[in-house]
Scaffold this active site. Structure first.
Site, PDB file in Angstrom:
ATOM      1  N   HIS A 156       6.909  25.150  41.316  1.00 21.07           N
ATOM      2  CA  HIS A 156       6.870  24.120  42.361  1.00 21.07           C
ATOM      3  C   HIS A 156       8.276  23.758  42.837  1.00 21.07           C
ATOM      4  O   HIS A 156       9.142  23.416  42.017  1.00 21.07           O
ATOM      5  CB  HIS A 156       6.162  22.883  41.782  1.00 21.07           C
ATOM      6  CG  HIS A 156       6.072  21.737  42.722  1.00 21.07           C
ATOM      7  ND1 HIS A 156       6.667  20.524  42.474  1.00 21.07           N
ATOM      8  CD2 HIS A 156       5.451  21.621  43.925  1.00 21.07           C
ATOM      9  CE1 HIS A 156       6.397  19.703  43.470  1.00 21.07           C
ATOM     10  NE2 HIS A 156       5.662  20.339  44.357  1.00 21.07           N
ATOM     11  N   ARG A 157       8.483  23.837  44.123  1.00 17.51           N
ATOM     12  CA  ARG A 157       9.811  23.656  44.756  1.00 17.51           C
ATOM     13  C   ARG A 157      10.855  24.542  44.056  1.00 17.51           C
ATOM     14  O   ARG A 157      12.002  24.140  43.868  1.00 17.51           O
ATOM     15  CB  ARG A 157      10.257  22.194  44.742  1.00 17.51           C
ATOM     16  CG  ARG A 157       9.296  21.232  45.425  1.00 17.51           C
ATOM     17  CD  ARG A 157       9.871  19.828  45.550  1.00 17.51           C
ATOM     18  NE  ARG A 157       8.822  18.827  45.603  1.00 17.51           N
ATOM     19  CZ  ARG A 157       9.006  17.514  45.501  1.00 17.51           C
ATOM     20  NH1 ARG A 157      10.237  17.038  45.367  1.00 17.51           N
ATOM     21  NH2 ARG A 157       7.997  16.672  45.538  1.00 17.51           N
ATOM     22  N   GLU A 201       6.604  27.834  45.212  1.00 17.77           N
ATOM     23  CA  GLU A 201       6.147  26.956  46.286  1.00 17.77           C
ATOM     24  C   GLU A 201       7.378  26.287  46.859  1.00 17.77           C
ATOM     25  O   GLU A 201       8.286  25.914  46.111  1.00 17.77           O
ATOM     26  CB  GLU A 201       5.184  25.899  45.712  1.00 17.77           C
ATOM     27  CG  GLU A 201       4.528  24.991  46.740  1.00 17.77           C
ATOM     28  CD  GLU A 201       5.290  23.714  47.067  1.00 17.77           C
ATOM     29  OE1 GLU A 201       4.848  22.973  47.952  1.00 17.77           O
ATOM     30  OE2 GLU A 201       6.344  23.457  46.441  1.00 17.77           O
ATOM     31  N   ASP A 227       9.006  23.973  50.649  1.00 16.26           N
ATOM     32  CA  ASP A 227       8.667  23.127  51.800  1.00 16.26           C
ATOM     33  C   ASP A 227       9.534  23.479  53.011  1.00 16.26           C
ATOM     34  O   ASP A 227      10.731  23.724  52.853  1.00 16.26           O
ATOM     35  CB  ASP A 227       8.901  21.661  51.423  1.00 16.26           C
ATOM     36  CG  ASP A 227       8.187  21.294  50.139  1.00 16.26           C
ATOM     37  OD1 ASP A 227       6.959  21.211  50.160  1.00 16.26           O
ATOM     38  OD2 ASP A 227       8.872  21.124  49.099  1.00 16.26           O
ATOM     39  N   HIS A 285      12.503  19.389  50.817  1.00 13.81           N
ATOM     40  CA  HIS A 285      11.248  18.633  50.662  1.00 13.81           C
ATOM     41  C   HIS A 285      11.126  17.455  51.623  1.00 13.81           C
ATOM     42  O   HIS A 285      10.115  17.271  52.290  1.00 13.81           O
ATOM     43  CB  HIS A 285      11.093  18.119  49.227  1.00 13.81           C
ATOM     44  CG  HIS A 285       9.831  17.355  49.027  1.00 13.81           C
ATOM     45  ND1 HIS A 285       9.745  15.980  49.215  1.00 13.81           N
ATOM     46  CD2 HIS A 285       8.582  17.752  48.711  1.00 13.81           C
ATOM     47  CE1 HIS A 285       8.497  15.583  49.002  1.00 13.81           C
ATOM     48  NE2 HIS A 285       7.771  16.635  48.687  1.00 13.81           N
ATOM     49  N   GLU A 293       4.848  25.522  52.247  1.00 10.64           N
ATOM     50  CA  GLU A 293       4.207  24.279  52.700  1.00 10.64           C
ATOM     51  C   GLU A 293       4.828  23.822  54.012  1.00 10.64           C
ATOM     52  O   GLU A 293       6.037  23.573  54.098  1.00 10.64           O
ATOM     53  CB  GLU A 293       4.317  23.160  51.644  1.00 10.64           C
ATOM     54  CG  GLU A 293       3.525  21.944  52.126  1.00 10.64           C
ATOM     55  CD  GLU A 293       3.699  20.698  51.284  1.00 10.64           C
ATOM     56  OE1 GLU A 293       4.112  20.766  50.112  1.00 10.64           O
ATOM     57  OE2 GLU A 293       3.419  19.611  51.843  1.00 10.64           O
ATOM     58  N   LYS A 321       5.650  21.140  56.386  1.00  6.54           N
ATOM     59  CA  LYS A 321       5.788  19.683  56.192  1.00  6.54           C
ATOM     60  C   LYS A 321       5.620  18.926  57.512  1.00  6.54           C
ATOM     61  O   LYS A 321       6.564  18.310  58.021  1.00  6.54           O
ATOM     62  CB  LYS A 321       7.139  19.372  55.557  1.00  6.54           C
ATOM     63  CG  LYS A 321       7.146  19.551  54.040  1.00  6.54           C
ATOM     64  CD  LYS A 321       6.420  18.431  53.342  1.00  6.54           C
ATOM     65  CE  LYS A 321       6.507  18.528  51.814  1.00  6.54           C
ATOM     66  NZ  LYS A 321       5.477  17.740  51.150  1.00  6.54           N
ATOM     67  N   ASP A 339       6.584  22.357  37.723  1.00  8.66           N
ATOM     68  CA  ASP A 339       8.049  22.288  37.840  1.00  8.66           C
ATOM     69  C   ASP A 339       8.727  23.083  36.721  1.00  8.66           C
ATOM     70  O   ASP A 339       9.938  23.301  36.766  1.00  8.66           O
ATOM     71  CB  ASP A 339       8.523  20.824  37.733  1.00  8.66           C
ATOM     72  CG  ASP A 339       8.014  19.956  38.867  1.00  8.66           C
ATOM     73  OD1 ASP A 339       7.704  20.503  39.950  1.00  8.66           O
ATOM     74  OD2 ASP A 339       7.922  18.727  38.666  1.00  8.66           O
TER      75      ASP A 339
HETATM   76  O1  G3P Z   1       2.113  22.064  47.616  1.00  7.27           O
HETATM   77  C1  G3P Z   1       1.893  21.209  46.562  1.00  7.27           C
HETATM   78  C2  G3P Z   1       2.910  20.134  46.473  1.00  7.27           C
HETATM   79  O2  G3P Z   1       4.156  20.683  46.679  1.00  7.27           O
HETATM   80  C3  G3P Z   1       2.686  19.018  47.440  1.00  7.27           C
HETATM   81  O3  G3P Z   1       3.477  17.920  47.176  1.00  7.27           O
HETATM   82  O4  G3P Z   1       5.303  16.391  47.643  1.00  7.27           O
HETATM   83  O5  G3P Z   1       5.705  18.281  46.139  1.00  7.27           O
HETATM   84  O6  G3P Z   1       5.451  18.681  48.546  1.00  7.27           O
HETATM   85  P1  G3P Z   1       5.055  17.816  47.387  1.00  7.27           P
HETATM   86 CA    CA Z   2       5.505  21.018  48.511  1.00  8.25          CA
END
Ligand code: G3P
Ligand code: CA
Length: 249
Positions: free
Chosen positions: A11-12, A38, A40, A53, A113, A115, A233
């Site tokens: 994640h990120r 993943e 953004d 993000h 993602e 945004k 994470d």
């Molecule tokens: O894509 C899942 C997750 O990344 C969504 O929340 O705030 O981390 O972008 P956030």
């Molecule tokens: Ca995200």
């Protein structure tokens, strides 16, 4: 690496151990054997697709203000590592094209993602699609968004690309939404996902990819539920936890 068909997405990048949404974080994910990353995407002032993000630069970079108000030249001067830890000083704010260039050296899947839940970023969907096609990443990306209109746009502009609906909390009429939208990915926050919801989504043909599980107990719980991807994470820890669960199960 695939464990009983469950994939791990960082994640990120690998936000738990590296500055989020940076090449250093993505590289860490690749090195730990994660299946995907993943990240953004926002839109800069001159149309550059920017990997970060927040809508603003303040929290994670040395710059201030809105991403949308900065040119690519200005964004290139930003440091996206130093606020996380001194040892990451000099880590840049990546552009999508740079991430795709970097990704040519590995086979990670990429959950991009969009945004657009706070700012509309007129035309961002087409720009992302153009970049995916230019870099021939069609088979490696999943486009997701909390703004389901963005996903509708992608469906119209590039029906061949994999898409997913993001949720934070789940609406009462979820089943109807999933039926109506006919997308292929369901990305709920991990706390909202129940066995029953997972079953409904699976029955409707959706891949279930909850976010974000950072505790071993949550990772095993989701694995037992039979989700397709776990976003975390801490990909290194998650892979170890899954391996150990598999070995003892
Ligand atoms: O894509 C899942 C997750 O990344 C969504 O929340 O705030 O981390 O972008 P956030
Ligand atoms: Ca995200």
């Amino acid at each position: 690496m695939i464990l009983q068909n469950i994939k791990i997405f960082a994640h990120r990048g690998s936000k738990g151990t590296h500055p989020e949404n940076t090449i250093a974080a993505f590289q860490k994910a690749a090195e730990t054997g994660a299946d995907g990353i993943e990240f953004d995407v926002h839109l800069g002032a001159d149309g550059e697709l920017v990997i970060i993000h927040d809508e603003t630069l303040d929290r994670t970079t040395s710059l201030t203000g809105y991403v949308k108000d900065h040119s690519s030249q200005e964004l290139k001067t930003g440091d996206a590592g130093v606020k996380y830890a001194k040892k990451f000083t000099g880590e840049r704010i990546p552009f999508l094209r740079e991430v795709f260039d970097w990704a040519k050296g590995n086979d990670l899947l990429m959950n991009v993602e969009i945004k657009t839940d706070k700012l509309a970023y007129e035309g961002i969907e087409q720009k992302i699609i153009d970049s995916i096609r230019h870099h021939q990443m069609e088979q490696r990306v999943i486009l997701s968004s909390f703004n389901h209109q963005s996903i509708e746009k992608v469906k119209l502009l590039a029906p061949e690309l994999e898409r997913a609906l993001l949720f934070e909390g789940l609406p009462d009429n979820l089943e109807q939404i999933l039926r109506d939208k006919q997308e292929s990915g369901f990305h709920p926050d991990k706390n909202s996902l129940t066995e029953a919801t997972n079953e409904i989504a699976k029955t409707l043909g959706y891949k279930v990819r909850p976010w974000v599980a950072n505790e071993e107990a949550d990772i095993i719980k989701l694995a037992k539920m039979g989700v397709d991807v776990i976003m975390t994470d801490f990909p290194e820890m998650a892979l170890k936890a899954l391996k150990s669960w598999q070995a003892n199960g």
